[in-house]
Design a protein around this motif. Structure first.
Motif, PDB file in Angstrom:
ATOM      1  N   THR A  21      10.549   3.890  14.323  1.00 48.57           N
ATOM      2  CA  THR A  21      10.782   3.460  13.472  1.00 48.57           C
ATOM      3  C   THR A  21      10.981   2.948  11.926  1.00 48.57           C
ATOM      4  OG1 THR A  21       8.869   2.127  13.843  1.00 48.57           O
ATOM      5  CG2 THR A  21      10.085   0.745  15.433  1.00 48.57           C
ATOM      6  N   ASN A  22       9.832   4.631  11.779  1.00 47.04           N
ATOM      7  CA  ASN A  22       9.892   4.975  10.462  1.00 47.04           C
ATOM      8  C   ASN A  22      11.232   5.518   9.339  1.00 47.04           C
ATOM      9  OD1 ASN A  22       6.999   3.665   9.555  1.00 47.04           O
ATOM     10  ND2 ASN A  22       6.595   5.959   8.598  1.00 47.04           N
ATOM     11  N   ALA A  23      11.658   6.915  10.900  1.00 48.23           N
ATOM     12  CA  ALA A  23      12.491   7.185  10.810  1.00 48.23           C
ATOM     13  C   ALA A  23      13.721   6.112  10.003  1.00 48.23           C
ATOM     14  CB  ALA A  23      13.168   8.543  11.476  1.00 48.23           C
ATOM     15  N   GLU A  24      14.440   5.063  10.892  1.00 43.23           N
ATOM     16  CA  GLU A  24      15.014   4.114  10.438  1.00 43.23           C
ATOM     17  C   GLU A  24      14.953   3.085   9.693  1.00 43.23           C
ATOM     18  OE1 GLU A  24      18.110   3.303  12.493  1.00 43.23           O
ATOM     19  OE2 GLU A  24      18.360   1.824  12.228  1.00 43.23           O
ATOM     20  N   ALA A  25      13.440   2.844   9.130  1.00 41.68           N
ATOM     21  CA  ALA A  25      13.203   2.467   8.247  1.00 41.68           C
ATOM     22  C   ALA A  25      13.945   3.339   7.220  1.00 41.68           C
ATOM     23  CB  ALA A  25      12.202   1.848   7.908  1.00 41.68           C
ATOM     24  N   ALA A  26      13.528   3.596   6.970  1.00 38.22           N
ATOM     25  CA  ALA A  26      14.238   5.015   6.134  1.00 38.22           C
ATOM     26  C   ALA A  26      15.429   5.286   5.663  1.00 38.22           C
ATOM     27  CB  ALA A  26      13.637   7.037   5.927  1.00 38.22           C
ATOM     28  N   ARG A  27      16.192   5.049   7.137  1.00 40.65           N
ATOM     29  CA  ARG A  27      17.716   5.787   6.305  1.00 40.65           C
ATOM     30  C   ARG A  27      18.280   3.683   6.054  1.00 40.65           C
ATOM     31  NH1 ARG A  27      22.112   4.005   9.335  1.00 40.65           N
ATOM     32  NH2 ARG A  27      20.785   2.474  10.622  1.00 40.65           N
ATOM     33  N   GLY A  39      11.035  -6.363   2.102  1.00 41.24           N
ATOM     34  CA  GLY A  39      10.662  -7.771   3.318  1.00 41.24           C
ATOM     35  C   GLY A  39      10.853  -7.226   4.733  1.00 41.24           C
ATOM     36  N   THR A  40      12.170  -6.123   4.642  1.00 39.96           N
ATOM     37  CA  THR A  40      12.618  -5.679   6.130  1.00 39.96           C
ATOM     38  C   THR A  40      11.933  -5.128   6.565  1.00 39.96           C
ATOM     39  OG1 THR A  40      14.594  -5.676   5.073  1.00 39.96           O
ATOM     40  CG2 THR A  40      14.886  -4.244   6.852  1.00 39.96           C
ATOM     41  N   LEU A  41      11.942  -5.538   8.388  1.00 39.04           N
ATOM     42  CA  LEU A  41      10.464  -5.182   9.114  1.00 39.04           C
ATOM     43  C   LEU A  41      11.196  -4.767  10.067  1.00 39.04           C
ATOM     44  CD1 LEU A  41       7.635  -5.501  10.457  1.00 39.04           C
ATOM     45  CD2 LEU A  41       8.808  -7.601  11.037  1.00 39.04           C
ATOM     46  N   VAL A  42      11.224  -3.846  10.612  1.00 37.86           N
ATOM     47  CA  VAL A  42      12.231  -2.824  11.820  1.00 37.86           C
ATOM     48  C   VAL A  42      11.125  -2.879  12.618  1.00 37.86           C
ATOM     49  CG1 VAL A  42      12.780  -0.298  12.842  1.00 37.86           C
ATOM     50  CG2 VAL A  42      13.713  -1.461  10.423  1.00 37.86           C
ATOM     51  N   LEU A  69       7.957  -1.351   7.645  1.00 39.34           N
ATOM     52  CA  LEU A  69       8.077  -2.468   7.441  1.00 39.34           C
ATOM     53  C   LEU A  69       8.296  -2.164   6.040  1.00 39.34           C
ATOM     54  CD1 LEU A  69       8.008  -6.278   6.222  1.00 39.34           C
ATOM     55  CD2 LEU A  69       6.019  -5.487   5.449  1.00 39.34           C
ATOM     56  N   ILE A  70      10.205  -2.369   5.509  1.00 37.33           N
ATOM     57  CA  ILE A  70      10.364  -1.554   3.830  1.00 37.33           C
ATOM     58  C   ILE A  70      10.543  -2.616   2.760  1.00 37.33           C
ATOM     59  CG2 ILE A  70      12.519  -0.847   2.318  1.00 37.33           C
ATOM     60  CD1 ILE A  70      13.670  -0.870   5.496  1.00 37.33           C
ATOM     61  N   LEU A  71       8.922  -2.063   1.839  1.00 37.16           N
ATOM     62  CA  LEU A  71       8.929  -2.310   0.624  1.00 37.16           C
ATOM     63  C   LEU A  71       9.267  -1.998  -0.173  1.00 37.16           C
ATOM     64  CD1 LEU A  71       4.931  -2.389   2.306  1.00 37.16           C
ATOM     65  CD2 LEU A  71       6.463  -4.580   2.007  1.00 37.16           C
ATOM     66  N   GLN A 134       6.051   5.619 -13.043  1.00 35.90           N
ATOM     67  CA  GLN A 134       7.527   4.506 -11.697  1.00 35.90           C
ATOM     68  C   GLN A 134       7.241   4.146 -10.388  1.00 35.90           C
ATOM     69  OE1 GLN A 134       8.074   8.594 -12.903  1.00 35.90           O
ATOM     70  NE2 GLN A 134       8.675   8.197 -14.578  1.00 35.90           N
ATOM     71  N   PRO A 135       7.378   3.370 -10.098  1.00 37.42           N
ATOM     72  CA  PRO A 135       7.406   3.189  -8.633  1.00 37.42           C
ATOM     73  C   PRO A 135       7.777   3.522  -7.988  1.00 37.42           C
ATOM     74  CG  PRO A 135       8.514   1.265  -9.942  1.00 37.42           C
ATOM     75  CD  PRO A 135       7.937   1.562 -11.107  1.00 37.42           C
ATOM     76  N   ALA A 136       7.924   4.195  -6.321  1.00 35.01           N
ATOM     77  CA  ALA A 136       8.595   4.458  -5.501  1.00 35.01           C
ATOM     78  C   ALA A 136      10.251   3.171  -5.088  1.00 35.01           C
ATOM     79  CB  ALA A 136       8.039   4.877  -4.254  1.00 35.01           C
ATOM     80  N   GLU A 137      10.866   4.667  -4.933  1.00 35.23           N
ATOM     81  CA  GLU A 137      12.030   3.711  -4.704  1.00 35.23           C
ATOM     82  C   GLU A 137      11.739   3.001  -3.869  1.00 35.23           C
ATOM     83  OE1 GLU A 137      15.725   6.262  -3.878  1.00 35.23           O
ATOM     84  OE2 GLU A 137      14.637   7.391  -5.094  1.00 35.23           O
ATOM     85  N   TRP A 138      11.106   3.186  -2.668  1.00 35.53           N
ATOM     86  CA  TRP A 138      10.692   2.471  -1.278  1.00 35.53           C
ATOM     87  C   TRP A 138       9.508   2.885  -1.070  1.00 35.53           C
ATOM     88  CZ3 TRP A 138      11.858   5.957   2.365  1.00 35.53           C
ATOM     89  CH2 TRP A 138      13.054   6.599   1.984  1.00 35.53           C
ATOM     90  N   LEU A 139       8.522   1.993  -0.057  1.00 36.71           N
ATOM     91  CA  LEU A 139       7.623   2.460   1.025  1.00 36.71           C
ATOM     92  C   LEU A 139       8.002   2.228   1.786  1.00 36.71           C
ATOM     93  CD1 LEU A 139       4.632   1.646  -1.365  1.00 36.71           C
ATOM     94  CD2 LEU A 139       5.107   3.813  -0.172  1.00 36.71           C
TER      95      LEU A 139
END
Lengths: 256, 149
Positions: A21-27, A39-42, A69-71, A134-139
């Protein structure tokens, strides 16, 4: 029959089976904010390549909860680690809400959750980009929780809800976690890390006790004094405080 | 392309030796086959059979003092406090090695802080001339990790 809901702020993407799920969320996150907003939840029912810390395998048969969870928080990269503690508290409360009476739940540094002193849930965060200011692009906030089964061969003993006598469904656990995460995140955004740190401290296990911290190449022993304003573990080694930002904690006095 | 006659320079061999030298950190390699010896060295004057390849290697030698890793213009610094890893997990090969050419955005190292894993990407394309950290060691904010040129 009671319906368990996920708050509508989440954008849930459900998979029957996925590698990780982490790899898919990163993709998905890399495809941009329109595709994968904050707030996208894989959520997957099964992972074939579930991962833990440092590439370790996370056994992921059907029956347990696997979410990422994509944050996209507006905080500098250095503060991203605070979210791990926020998430740990969210899982702690979720378990508290669904637990029958008489169970012990603890937070274990940095962000494992123990049920009756065995690991029931783990959290793994991954970031992309960002810097000191700077904030991360995403977490990606990965969280796995054992409901129906748990691994037998782990260095730290593991457990699952069913083994501990909980009767609850996957939907119920996911609903409890997502609701609880929202309220803890709001608390963090409103009031900063200090109250989170305090709340984590009194739910934690092993403070004031002798612990072993396994690092990549060595194991450090000492007394777990506290966590600091960044969430780092402060280990007292014969009067000298060592600040630890990564490692696996074990309690030499117990079965672990 | 036809195979090089024996009397010609075996460019592939020289390139391999140069790459091997970078990888191992050696300053000189001598390799002999069928009575022909090829020696590749970082010092240009020592280069016997590789006049073309040697200057390229020599040119990328780290410049001596007074430039330190901290003020080197190609230094990639840690944006956070944590523990650095040079590979994705203990059993995987390193993300990059000295001598590698990297593209912008390519992962150089990974930093963990409280189980948050942050890949540190190359801010620009270049060549890895120095890796200043050991896998598993703690790093401070602003500490130079890798030098690119």
């Amino acid at each position: 029959m009671q319906q368990y809901q996920i708050p509508s702020l989440y954008n849930v993407i459900k998979y029957e089976t996925i590698g990780s799920t982490n790899a898919e969320a990163a993709r998905l996150a890399a495809l941009g904010e329109e595709v994968a907003p904050d707030g996208t939840l894989v959520w997957a029912l099964e992972q074939t390549e579930g991962r833990g810390r440092r590439g370790r395998n996370w056994q992921s048969p059907t029956g347990n909860l696997y979410t990422s969870l994509i944050l996209r928080p507006e905080v500098p990269l250095g503060q991203a680690a605070q979210l791990g503690f926020v998430a740990a508290l969210a899982v702690y409360d979720a378990l508290g809400n669904i637990a029958p009476a008489g169970h012990q739940v603890h937070c274990k540094w940095p962000n494992d959750i123990l049920l009756n002193e065995k690991k029931v849930a783990g959290i793994l965060l991954e970031s992309q980009g960002g810097g000191a200011e700077q904030p991360a692009e995403w977490l990606i906030l990965g969280m796995g929780l054992n409901i129906d089964s748990h691994p037998q061969d782990t260095d730290f003993p593991a457990t699952c809800l069913r083994y501990e006598g909980f009767e609850c469904s996957l939907d119920e656990v996911l609903s409890a976690y997502t609701k609880s995460f929202l309220s803890w995140t709001n608390r963090w955004l409103d009031r900063g890390f200090e109250p989170i740190r305090k709340d984590w401290q009194w739910r934690s296990i092993g403070r004031g006790e002798e612990i072993d911290v396994r690092l990549e190449t060595q194991t450090l022993s000492g007394v777990f004094e506290d966590i600091d304003e960044d969430g780092a573990l402060l280990l007292n080694r014969g009067g000298k405080i060592q600040r630890i930002t990564a490692g696996d904690v074990f309690f030499p006095g117990s079965a672990g | 392309m036809a195979k090089n006659p024996k009397t010609d320079i075996d460019e592939n061999l020289v390139r391999k030796l140069a790459a091997l030298m970078d990888e191992t950190g050696l300053t000189e390699i001598e390799y002999g086959v069928d009575g022909t010896n090829i020696r590749v060295s970082r010092a240009v004057s020592h280069s016997v059979a590789a006049p073309a390849a040697a200057p390229a290697v020599a040119a990328s030698e780290p410049v001596a003092a007074p430039i330190t890793p901290a003020n080197h213009p190609g230094a990639v610094k840690s944006p956070m406090v944590g523990v650095v890893y040079t590979s994705s997990d203990p059993d995987s090969p390193a993300f990059v090695q000295v001598g590698d050419t990297v593209s912008e955005g390519q992962t150089l190292v990974l930093i963990e802080a409280m189980k948050v894993f942050n890949p540190i990407a190359a801010p620009k394309a270049g060549r890895v001339v120095q890796i200043l950290v050991e896998s598993g060691s703690p790093v401070e904010f602003g500490e130079p990790l890798v030098i690119l040129e």
